[in-house]
Design a protein around this motif. Structure first.
Motif, mmCIF file in Angstrom:
data_model
loop_
_atom_site.group_PDB
_atom_site.id
_atom_site.type_symbol
_atom_site.label_atom_id
_atom_site.label_comp_id
_atom_site.label_asym_id
_atom_site.label_seq_id
_atom_site.Cartn_x
_atom_site.Cartn_y
_atom_site.Cartn_z
ATOM 1 N N UNK A 155 -103.266 28.142 -59.846
ATOM 2 C CA UNK A 155 -101.707 28.168 -60.438
ATOM 3 C C UNK A 155 -100.575 28.465 -60.432
ATOM 4 N N UNK A 156 -100.289 29.683 -60.440
ATOM 5 C CA UNK A 156 -99.047 30.646 -59.728
ATOM 6 C C UNK A 156 -98.770 30.599 -58.145
ATOM 7 N N UNK A 157 -99.474 30.041 -57.434
ATOM 8 C CA UNK A 157 -99.356 29.700 -56.316
ATOM 9 C C UNK A 157 -98.760 28.522 -56.218
ATOM 10 N N UNK A 158 -99.976 27.594 -57.013
ATOM 11 C CA UNK A 158 -99.249 26.015 -56.635
ATOM 12 C C UNK A 158 -97.849 25.882 -57.547
ATOM 13 N N UNK A 159 -97.434 26.008 -58.956
ATOM 14 C CA UNK A 159 -96.178 26.548 -59.611
ATOM 15 C C UNK A 159 -95.148 26.596 -58.690
ATOM 16 N N UNK A 160 -95.198 27.602 -57.487
ATOM 17 C CA UNK A 160 -93.947 28.402 -56.353
ATOM 18 C C UNK A 160 -93.869 27.158 -55.141
ATOM 19 N N UNK A 161 -94.953 26.670 -55.188
ATOM 20 C CA UNK A 161 -94.893 25.600 -54.145
ATOM 21 C C UNK A 161 -94.327 24.407 -54.609
ATOM 22 N N UNK A 162 -94.062 23.251 -55.323
ATOM 23 C CA UNK A 162 -94.088 22.670 -56.181
ATOM 24 C C UNK A 162 -92.613 22.753 -56.631
ATOM 25 N N UNK A 163 -92.144 23.994 -56.919
ATOM 26 C CA UNK A 163 -90.564 24.109 -57.073
ATOM 27 C C UNK A 163 -89.488 24.622 -55.771
ATOM 28 N N UNK A 164 -90.537 24.740 -54.408
ATOM 29 C CA UNK A 164 -89.845 25.254 -52.796
ATOM 30 C C UNK A 164 -90.394 23.481 -52.677
ATOM 31 N N UNK A 165 -90.974 23.197 -52.637
ATOM 32 C CA UNK A 165 -90.923 21.873 -52.286
ATOM 33 C C UNK A 165 -91.162 20.141 -53.119
ATOM 34 N N UNK A 166 -89.984 19.989 -53.202
ATOM 35 C CA UNK A 166 -90.037 19.013 -54.460
ATOM 36 C C UNK A 166 -90.127 17.522 -53.702
ATOM 37 N N UNK A 167 -90.072 17.283 -52.511
ATOM 38 C CA UNK A 167 -89.986 16.228 -52.598
ATOM 39 C C UNK A 167 -91.237 16.665 -51.256
ATOM 40 N N UNK A 168 -92.308 16.770 -51.444
ATOM 41 C CA UNK A 168 -93.337 16.970 -50.754
ATOM 42 C C UNK A 168 -95.089 16.383 -51.782
ATOM 43 N N UNK A 169 -96.293 16.105 -51.189
ATOM 44 C CA UNK A 169 -96.766 16.127 -52.553
ATOM 45 C C UNK A 169 -97.968 17.625 -52.588
ATOM 46 N N UNK A 170 -97.568 18.376 -53.332
ATOM 47 C CA UNK A 170 -98.403 19.878 -53.819
ATOM 48 C C UNK A 170 -99.200 19.740 -54.916
ATOM 49 N N UNK A 171 -100.403 19.543 -54.051
ATOM 50 C CA UNK A 171 -101.859 19.270 -54.766
ATOM 51 C C UNK A 171 -101.934 21.232 -54.988
ATOM 52 N N UNK A 172 -102.393 21.446 -56.226
ATOM 53 C CA UNK A 172 -102.770 22.817 -56.690
ATOM 54 C C UNK A 172 -104.557 22.218 -57.902
ATOM 55 N N UNK A 173 -104.878 23.355 -57.255
ATOM 56 C CA UNK A 173 -106.682 23.399 -57.666
ATOM 57 C C UNK A 173 -106.962 24.733 -58.128
ATOM 58 N N UNK A 174 -107.484 24.885 -58.963
ATOM 59 C CA UNK A 174 -108.678 26.205 -59.658
ATOM 60 C C UNK A 174 -109.331 27.308 -58.182
ATOM 61 N N UNK A 175 -108.672 28.355 -58.405
ATOM 62 C CA UNK A 175 -108.757 29.055 -57.134
ATOM 63 C C UNK A 175 -110.695 28.817 -57.497
ATOM 64 N N UNK A 176 -110.999 29.004 -55.642
ATOM 65 C CA UNK A 176 -112.595 28.638 -55.358
ATOM 66 C C UNK A 176 -113.709 29.854 -55.868
ATOM 67 N N UNK A 177 -113.278 30.903 -55.950
ATOM 68 C CA UNK A 177 -113.801 32.019 -56.451
ATOM 69 C C UNK A 177 -114.040 33.101 -57.393
ATOM 70 N N UNK A 178 -112.787 32.257 -57.903
ATOM 71 C CA UNK A 178 -112.306 33.048 -59.410
ATOM 72 C C UNK A 178 -111.342 32.000 -60.262
#
Length: 214
Positions: A155-178
């Motif tokens: 979630x933290x990485x996804x939120x940061x990317x969503x703010x950085x790139x508001x005009x791009x598709x930004x998909x957030x997913x749970x961490x695959x190992x944590x």
């Protein structure tokens, strides 16, 4: 954060796995990316704690070849099929019919204390100096045949990317190992990405908005 090359603890990230114009897989940053290929930019918060073998690799490489980026790409080639982080995410990426992957992090150094996330100041500095240049460079290649999807891991990485790139598709997913099993819930019992998630990703790409899968 910690950066100690003498102990084999170094910044990691910016690893491009790409299919070149001849259909050959390559690892590194100098490859020629096929114009027909689709790509995914996989962005974590920062690297996990390096293991004993990885630290030995860097110490040994630095001793014989000096400190350079090739040491990072060489380790990635060795570990490409062994880390659960990469193999589990590839399962998702392959089902999206994507061939090129940029593995990167918002901050490139691992935590000094593995229980704490990087501070906001560190993420702010690293994303502005390094990450944004990486992503902007790949997005500049995009045309109607070549679209790079941004995947935020956790979630933290996804939120940061969503703010950085508001005009791009930004998909957030749970961490695959944590993520306490939440990542595995994105898939059916036979390992296929659930149709509702596939449709959500497709819609986000079309409309260029941010979504979190759960």
């Amino acid at each position: 954060m910690i950066n100690n090359p003498r102990k084999g603890i170094v910044p990691r990230g910016i690893i491009l796995e790409a299919i070149d114009d001849y259909g050959n897989p390559t690892v590194g940053t100098s490859t020629s990316i096929s114009n027909a290929a689709l790509g995914v930019i996989v962005v974590g918060l920062n690297p996990g704690e390096s293991g004993t073998k990885e630290r030995y690799h860097y110490r040994h490489y630095f001793k014989h070849h000096g400190r350079n980026y090739q040491s990072v790409t060489n380790w990635h080639k060795k570990s490409i099929n062994t880390y659960k982080y990469h193999s589990r995410l590839r399962k998702l990426i392959q089902q999206l019919n994507r061939t090129n992957i940029l593995w990167t992090e918002i901050a490139k150094c691992e935590n000094r204390n593995k229980k704490n996330n990087p501070c906001v100041e560190t993420l702010h500095f690293c994303s502005g100096i390094y990450l944004k240049n990486e992503i902007d460079g790949l997005l500049s290649l995009s045309n109607h045949n070549n679209k790079w999807l941004i995947l935020g891991i956790g979630r933290d990485a996804w939120k940061a990317l969503a703010f950085l790139y508001p005009r791009e598709a930004v998909i957030g997913i749970p961490h695959p190992t944590g993520s306490w099993g939440y990542y595995s819930k994105l898939f059916s019992h036979n390992g296929q990405l659930l149709r509702k998630h596939f449709n959500s990703i497709t819609a986000a790409i079309t409309t260029k908005h941010a979504i979190w899968l759960e």
